[in-house]
Design a protein around this motif. Structure first.
Motif, short mmCIF file in Angstrom:
data_model
loop_
_atom_site.label_atom_id
_atom_site.label_comp_id
_atom_site.label_asym_id
_atom_site.label_seq_id
_atom_site.Cartn_x
_atom_site.Cartn_y
_atom_site.Cartn_z
N GLU A 21 -19.00 -17.31 -4.55
CA GLU A 21 -20.40 -17.46 -4.93
C GLU A 21 -20.76 -18.94 -5.00
O GLU A 21 -19.88 -19.81 -4.96
CB GLU A 21 -20.67 -16.78 -6.27
CG GLU A 21 -19.73 -17.25 -7.36
CD GLU A 21 -19.70 -16.32 -8.56
OE1 GLU A 21 -19.34 -16.81 -9.63
OE2 GLU A 21 -20.02 -15.14 -8.43
N GLU A 22 -22.01 -19.21 -5.12
CA GLU A 22 -22.48 -20.58 -5.24
C GLU A 22 -22.01 -21.17 -6.57
O GLU A 22 -22.04 -20.48 -7.60
CB GLU A 22 -24.00 -20.60 -5.16
CG GLU A 22 -24.59 -21.98 -5.06
CD GLU A 22 -26.09 -21.93 -4.87
OE1 GLU A 22 -26.80 -22.55 -5.68
OE2 GLU A 22 -26.54 -21.25 -3.92
N VAL A 23 -21.58 -22.42 -6.53
CA VAL A 23 -21.07 -23.07 -7.73
C VAL A 23 -22.15 -23.97 -8.30
O VAL A 23 -22.75 -24.78 -7.58
CB VAL A 23 -19.80 -23.90 -7.40
CG1 VAL A 23 -19.31 -24.62 -8.63
CG2 VAL A 23 -18.74 -23.02 -6.80
N LYS A 24 -22.38 -23.82 -9.59
CA LYS A 24 -23.35 -24.67 -10.27
C LYS A 24 -22.66 -25.31 -11.46
O LYS A 24 -21.98 -24.64 -12.23
CB LYS A 24 -24.56 -23.86 -10.74
CG LYS A 24 -25.35 -23.28 -9.59
CD LYS A 24 -26.54 -22.51 -10.09
CE LYS A 24 -27.28 -21.92 -8.91
NZ LYS A 24 -28.44 -21.15 -9.31
N ASP A 25 -22.84 -26.63 -11.59
CA ASP A 25 -22.28 -27.35 -12.71
C ASP A 25 -23.05 -28.65 -12.89
O ASP A 25 -23.79 -29.07 -11.99
CB ASP A 25 -20.79 -27.65 -12.48
CG ASP A 25 -20.02 -27.68 -13.79
OD1 ASP A 25 -20.55 -28.20 -14.80
OD2 ASP A 25 -18.89 -27.17 -13.82
N LEU A 26 -22.87 -29.28 -13.99
CA LEU A 26 -23.58 -30.52 -14.28
C LEU A 26 -22.74 -31.71 -13.83
O LEU A 26 -21.57 -31.84 -14.19
CB LEU A 26 -23.85 -30.64 -15.78
CG LEU A 26 -24.78 -29.57 -16.37
CD1 LEU A 26 -24.87 -29.73 -17.89
CD2 LEU A 26 -26.16 -29.67 -15.76
N THR A 29 -26.64 -37.55 -12.02
CA THR A 29 -27.71 -37.51 -11.03
C THR A 29 -27.51 -38.50 -9.90
O THR A 29 -27.96 -38.27 -8.78
CB THR A 29 -29.07 -37.79 -11.68
OG1 THR A 29 -29.00 -39.03 -12.38
CG2 THR A 29 -29.47 -36.68 -12.61
N ALA A 33 -22.67 -35.82 -2.89
CA ALA A 33 -21.90 -34.59 -2.65
C ALA A 33 -20.45 -34.88 -2.26
O ALA A 33 -19.59 -34.02 -2.43
CB ALA A 33 -22.57 -33.75 -1.58
N TYR A 66 -14.52 -32.96 -9.77
CA TYR A 66 -15.43 -34.11 -9.65
C TYR A 66 -14.79 -35.27 -10.40
O TYR A 66 -14.44 -35.13 -11.57
CB TYR A 66 -16.81 -33.80 -10.21
CG TYR A 66 -17.70 -35.02 -10.18
CD1 TYR A 66 -18.21 -35.49 -8.98
CD2 TYR A 66 -17.98 -35.72 -11.35
CE1 TYR A 66 -19.00 -36.62 -8.94
CE2 TYR A 66 -18.78 -36.86 -11.31
CZ TYR A 66 -19.28 -37.30 -10.11
OH TYR A 66 -20.05 -38.44 -10.06
N GLN A 72 -14.52 -26.23 -12.63
CA GLN A 72 -14.44 -24.77 -12.64
C GLN A 72 -13.29 -24.30 -11.77
O GLN A 72 -12.81 -25.04 -10.91
CB GLN A 72 -15.72 -24.14 -12.07
CG GLN A 72 -16.94 -24.26 -12.88
CD GLN A 72 -18.09 -23.51 -12.21
OE1 GLN A 72 -17.91 -22.46 -11.60
NE2 GLN A 72 -19.30 -24.04 -12.33
#
Length: 146
Positions: A21-26, A29, A33, A66, A72
């Protein structure tokens, strides 16, 4: 993210593993990528997998990293369907069955019993003399005095 070798398929040698699935995290800014990395977890990804495989089957996991930190852990799934070749599958089954220790033991014991039976039967037949059968006519008159 990575690829895995595929067995028992006549058309496909490798399968792509993609995020489930698509990964979303903070993240900051101002980060680009290229700072985000998907790192496969080696212990969860097999060296090879047997067909059939359906698109979306979970095959392994990866870490979303990151700046050297794990954000995750995500599931990796098959990127496409892979069908199984019938003849390759039959060959695999035969190889698996004949490679089994139990089958080897059973075949060995059966072979030893067959050799024992043939040896005992041959030795017995060599020692037994064939009895001749005599046909006597007028058997009622054999013991009568003449």
């Amino acid at each position: 993210v990575t690829v895995v070798d595929v067995n028992l398929s006549g058309k496909t040698d490798h399968i792509r593993l993609v995020p489930k699935e698509e990964v979303k995290d903070l993240i900051p800014t101002n980060a680009d990528a290229t700072g985000v990395l998907l790192e496969p977890i080696a212990d969860t990804i097999p060296e090879s997998i047997n067909a059939p495989i359906k698109k979306g089957d979970v095959i392994g996991q990866a870490r979303v990293m990151y700046a050297g930190q794990e954000l995750q852990v995500i599931d990796l799934v098959a990127g496409e369907d892979v069908s199984r070749n019938f003849f390759m599958f039959i060959g695999y089954l035969i190889k698996t069955i004949l490679g089994s220790t139990a089958i080897k033991l059973i075949l060995g014991v059966t072979l030893l019993l067959a050799i024992f039976y043939v040896t005992v039967n041959t030795l017995y037949n060599m020692g037994v003399k064939k009895k001749k059968i005599f046909v006597v006519k007028n058997y009622r008159n054999i013991n009568k005095p003449k």
